[in-house]
Design a protein around this motif. Structure first.
Motif, PDB file in Angstrom:
ATOM      1  N   HIS A   3       0.849  -1.181   0.000  1.00 14.84           N
ATOM      2  CA  HIS A   3       0.000   0.000   0.000  1.00 14.84           C
ATOM      3  C   HIS A   3       0.892   1.240   0.000  1.00 14.84           C
ATOM      4  CE1 HIS A   3       0.851   0.651   4.258  1.00 14.84           C
ATOM      5  NE2 HIS A   3       0.707  -0.654   4.379  1.00 14.84           N
ATOM      6  N   TYR A   5       1.204   3.682   1.976  1.00 16.50           N
ATOM      7  CA  TYR A   5       1.408   4.331   3.273  1.00 16.50           C
ATOM      8  C   TYR A   5       2.458   3.634   4.138  1.00 16.50           C
ATOM      9  CZ  TYR A   5      -2.989   6.301   1.705  1.00 16.50           C
ATOM     10  OH  TYR A   5      -3.968   6.913   0.955  1.00 16.50           O
ATOM     11  N   THR A  34     -12.799  -1.293   3.512  1.00 13.06           N
ATOM     12  CA  THR A  34     -11.510  -1.037   2.883  1.00 13.06           C
ATOM     13  C   THR A  34     -10.446  -1.694   3.761  1.00 13.06           C
ATOM     14  OG1 THR A  34     -12.316   1.070   2.050  1.00 13.06           O
ATOM     15  CG2 THR A  34      -9.935   0.823   2.162  1.00 13.06           C
ATOM     16  N   TYR A  38      -5.077   0.800   4.430  1.00 13.29           N
ATOM     17  CA  TYR A  38      -5.443   2.004   3.681  1.00 13.29           C
ATOM     18  C   TYR A  38      -6.154   3.019   4.578  1.00 13.29           C
ATOM     19  CZ  TYR A  38      -4.063  -0.016  -0.746  1.00 13.29           C
ATOM     20  OH  TYR A  38      -3.327  -0.547  -1.772  1.00 13.29           O
ATOM     21  N   TYR A  42      -4.172   6.425   5.390  1.00 15.67           N
ATOM     22  CA  TYR A  42      -4.728   7.698   4.925  1.00 15.67           C
ATOM     23  C   TYR A  42      -4.896   8.681   6.080  1.00 15.67           C
ATOM     24  CZ  TYR A  42      -7.738  11.131   2.767  1.00 15.67           C
ATOM     25  OH  TYR A  42      -8.262  12.303   2.304  1.00 15.67           O
ATOM     26  N   LYS A  45      -1.505   9.920   7.105  1.00 14.47           N
ATOM     27  CA  LYS A  45      -1.001  10.884   6.127  1.00 14.47           C
ATOM     28  C   LYS A  45      -1.622  12.263   6.363  1.00 14.47           C
ATOM     29  CE  LYS A  45      -1.080  11.733   1.131  1.00 14.47           C
ATOM     30  NZ  LYS A  45      -2.155  12.706   0.979  1.00 14.47           N
ATOM     31  N   LEU A  46      -2.932  12.309   6.556  1.00 11.31           N
ATOM     32  CA  LEU A  46      -3.603  13.588   6.780  1.00 11.31           C
ATOM     33  C   LEU A  46      -3.101  14.269   8.051  1.00 11.31           C
ATOM     34  CD1 LEU A  46      -7.320  12.868   5.840  1.00 11.31           C
ATOM     35  CD2 LEU A  46      -5.615  14.123   4.525  1.00 11.31           C
TER      36      LEU A  46
END
Length: 55
Positions: A3, A5, A34, A38, A42, A45-46
């Motif tokens: 993935h 990340y 999901t 992921y 995600y 990351k944010l």
């Protein structure tokens, strides 16, 4: 599973987010559709981008 990340895996942030999602799933508060990597990636990351001022 690969993935985008990977850089966030095994960080304190990743571990906290993963635990929170795990708790929500176990309590039937959310249903994952999901792969977990992921979702956690995600969110990691944010948060990471918000801490560095990047949007």
């Amino acid at each position: 599973m690969s993935h985008p990340y990977k850089q966030f895996e095994n960080t304190p942030l990743w571990n906290i987010i993963n635990k929170a999602i795990e708790d929500l799933v176990e309590n039937n508060d959310i249903e994952e559709k999901t792969p977990r990597e992921y979702i956690v990636g995600y969110i990691s990351k944010l948060i990471s981008e918000s801490n560095t001022g990047r949007d």
